[in-house]
Scaffold this motif. Sequence first.
Motif, PDB file in Angstrom:
ATOM      1  N   ALA A  57      44.063  35.256  29.802  1.00  0.00           N
ATOM      2  CA  ALA A  57      44.930  36.012  30.333  1.00  0.00           C
ATOM      3  C   ALA A  57      44.866  37.593  30.459  1.00  0.00           C
ATOM      4  N   GLY A  58      43.818  38.337  29.935  1.00  0.00           N
ATOM      5  CA  GLY A  58      43.682  39.537  29.944  1.00  0.00           C
ATOM      6  C   GLY A  58      42.422  39.897  30.885  1.00  0.00           C
ATOM      7  N   LEU A  59      42.325  39.060  31.861  1.00  0.00           N
ATOM      8  CA  LEU A  59      41.357  39.320  32.951  1.00  0.00           C
ATOM      9  C   LEU A  59      41.721  40.537  33.822  1.00  0.00           C
ATOM     10  N   ASP A  60      43.033  40.800  34.128  1.00  0.00           N
ATOM     11  CA  ASP A  60      43.396  41.948  34.849  1.00  0.00           C
ATOM     12  C   ASP A  60      42.780  43.334  34.202  1.00  0.00           C
ATOM     13  N   GLU A  61      42.748  43.425  33.072  1.00  0.00           N
ATOM     14  CA  GLU A  61      42.314  44.728  32.161  1.00  0.00           C
ATOM     15  C   GLU A  61      40.844  45.278  32.599  1.00  0.00           C
ATOM     16  N   VAL A  62      40.007  44.138  33.343  1.00  0.00           N
ATOM     17  CA  VAL A  62      38.674  44.777  33.617  1.00  0.00           C
ATOM     18  C   VAL A  62      38.806  45.657  34.653  1.00  0.00           C
ATOM     19  N   ARG A  63      39.858  45.955  35.290  1.00  0.00           N
ATOM     20  CA  ARG A  63      40.102  46.918  36.376  1.00  0.00           C
ATOM     21  C   ARG A  63      39.399  48.449  35.772  1.00  0.00           C
ATOM     22  N   ALA A  64      39.764  48.625  34.704  1.00  0.00           N
ATOM     23  CA  ALA A  64      39.349  49.844  33.867  1.00  0.00           C
ATOM     24  C   ALA A  64      37.856  50.094  33.935  1.00  0.00           C
ATOM     25  N   TYR A  65      37.122  49.132  33.832  1.00  0.00           N
ATOM     26  CA  TYR A  65      35.686  49.333  33.764  1.00  0.00           C
ATOM     27  C   TYR A  65      35.247  49.136  35.387  1.00  0.00           C
ATOM     28  N   ASN A  66      35.805  48.780  36.391  1.00  0.00           N
ATOM     29  CA  ASN A  66      35.561  48.990  37.671  1.00  0.00           C
ATOM     30  C   ASN A  66      35.498  50.435  37.799  1.00  0.00           C
ATOM     31  N   PHE A  67      36.568  51.156  37.545  1.00  0.00           N
ATOM     32  CA  PHE A  67      36.878  52.494  37.757  1.00  0.00           C
ATOM     33  C   PHE A  67      35.591  53.402  36.833  1.00  0.00           C
ATOM     34  N   LEU A  68      35.354  53.009  35.695  1.00  0.00           N
ATOM     35  CA  LEU A  68      34.295  53.679  34.968  1.00  0.00           C
ATOM     36  C   LEU A  68      32.907  53.409  35.575  1.00  0.00           C
ATOM     37  N   SER A  69      32.617  52.242  36.091  1.00  0.00           N
ATOM     38  CA  SER A  69      30.962  52.101  36.544  1.00  0.00           C
ATOM     39  C   SER A  69      31.084  52.159  38.041  1.00  0.00           C
ATOM     40  N   GLY A  70      32.241  52.201  38.812  1.00  0.00           N
ATOM     41  CA  GLY A  70      32.179  52.300  40.307  1.00  0.00           C
ATOM     42  C   GLY A  70      31.501  50.745  40.967  1.00  0.00           C
ATOM     43  N   ARG A  71      31.514  49.653  39.962  1.00  0.00           N
ATOM     44  CA  ARG A  71      30.835  48.459  40.358  1.00  0.00           C
ATOM     45  C   ARG A  71      31.899  47.358  40.149  1.00  0.00           C
ATOM     46  N   ASP A  72      31.806  46.148  41.102  1.00  0.00           N
ATOM     47  CA  ASP A  72      32.318  45.034  40.800  1.00  0.00           C
ATOM     48  C   ASP A  72      32.129  44.465  39.443  1.00  0.00           C
ATOM     49  N   MET A  73      32.801  43.594  38.844  1.00  0.00           N
ATOM     50  CA  MET A  73      32.656  42.920  37.532  1.00  0.00           C
ATOM     51  C   MET A  73      32.082  41.662  37.715  1.00  0.00           C
ATOM     52  N   PRO A  74      30.855  41.191  37.218  1.00  0.00           N
ATOM     53  CA  PRO A  74      30.343  39.923  37.240  1.00  0.00           C
ATOM     54  C   PRO A  74      31.177  39.057  36.319  1.00  0.00           C
TER      55      PRO A  74
END
Length: 253
Positions: A81-98
Amino acid sequence: MLITLLGTGTSSGVPLIGCTCEVCQSVDFRDKRLRTSAHIAVDGRSFIIDTGPDFRQQVLRLNLRQLDAVFFTHEHKDHTAGLDEVRAYNFLSGRDMPVYGRPTVLAQLKREFAYIFADQKYPGIPNIQVHEINNEPVDVLGVRVIPIEVMHHKLPVYGYRIGNFTYLTDLNYISDEELEKVQGTEVLVLDALQRNDHPSHFTLDQAIALANRVGARQTYFIHISHKLGLHRDVEKELPAHIRLGYDGLQIRL
């Protein structure tokens, strides 16, 4: 390798609203469990197993600045249910999340989070790359990850082995063939829901029996219901090589 147990509880865990049992009323921090999830730091990489409803709270508590991939065990909401929160790591890394999971899990994610996978993306939504796992070892950013198929009643679930660490949650059956993948592991993290029989989870006695079969140097139980009892009391019943996990526990290999 450094493993952090981000959550060791279940949706029927603690605290429960209005529950007056001794576990829910306990002031011992080890009896306060978020939904089951783990972080693995290995070879300069940072992995998460499962993003449950408490994912944001868990990574904030860990102050996790780097996340390189997410592995899903199965499609139940207390693990996704928390998948949406990976967006913060998109912002930090500038990459898509595998994101890695069996085909049925990825299909469920695409239904539950349809906006993430839409052809025309809304600004600021998570950017995700999906990768199917089919019960074969996979190389993830230079790290070998071995899926281990177990059964959660009639639902296939993947556990994972990385090096000498094995993580098995939400199961009540593992075949001898799959158990062979676990043999030789030094640290085992294993489902142990409650004392009484359950249709889809190991009981405490069943988990102890499997831990003894594996013979890991140390086993930690997770996915713990408040029905299991107080942490301090259950620990007294366990042999030295088996302990209850608790939120925030760190294990170094």
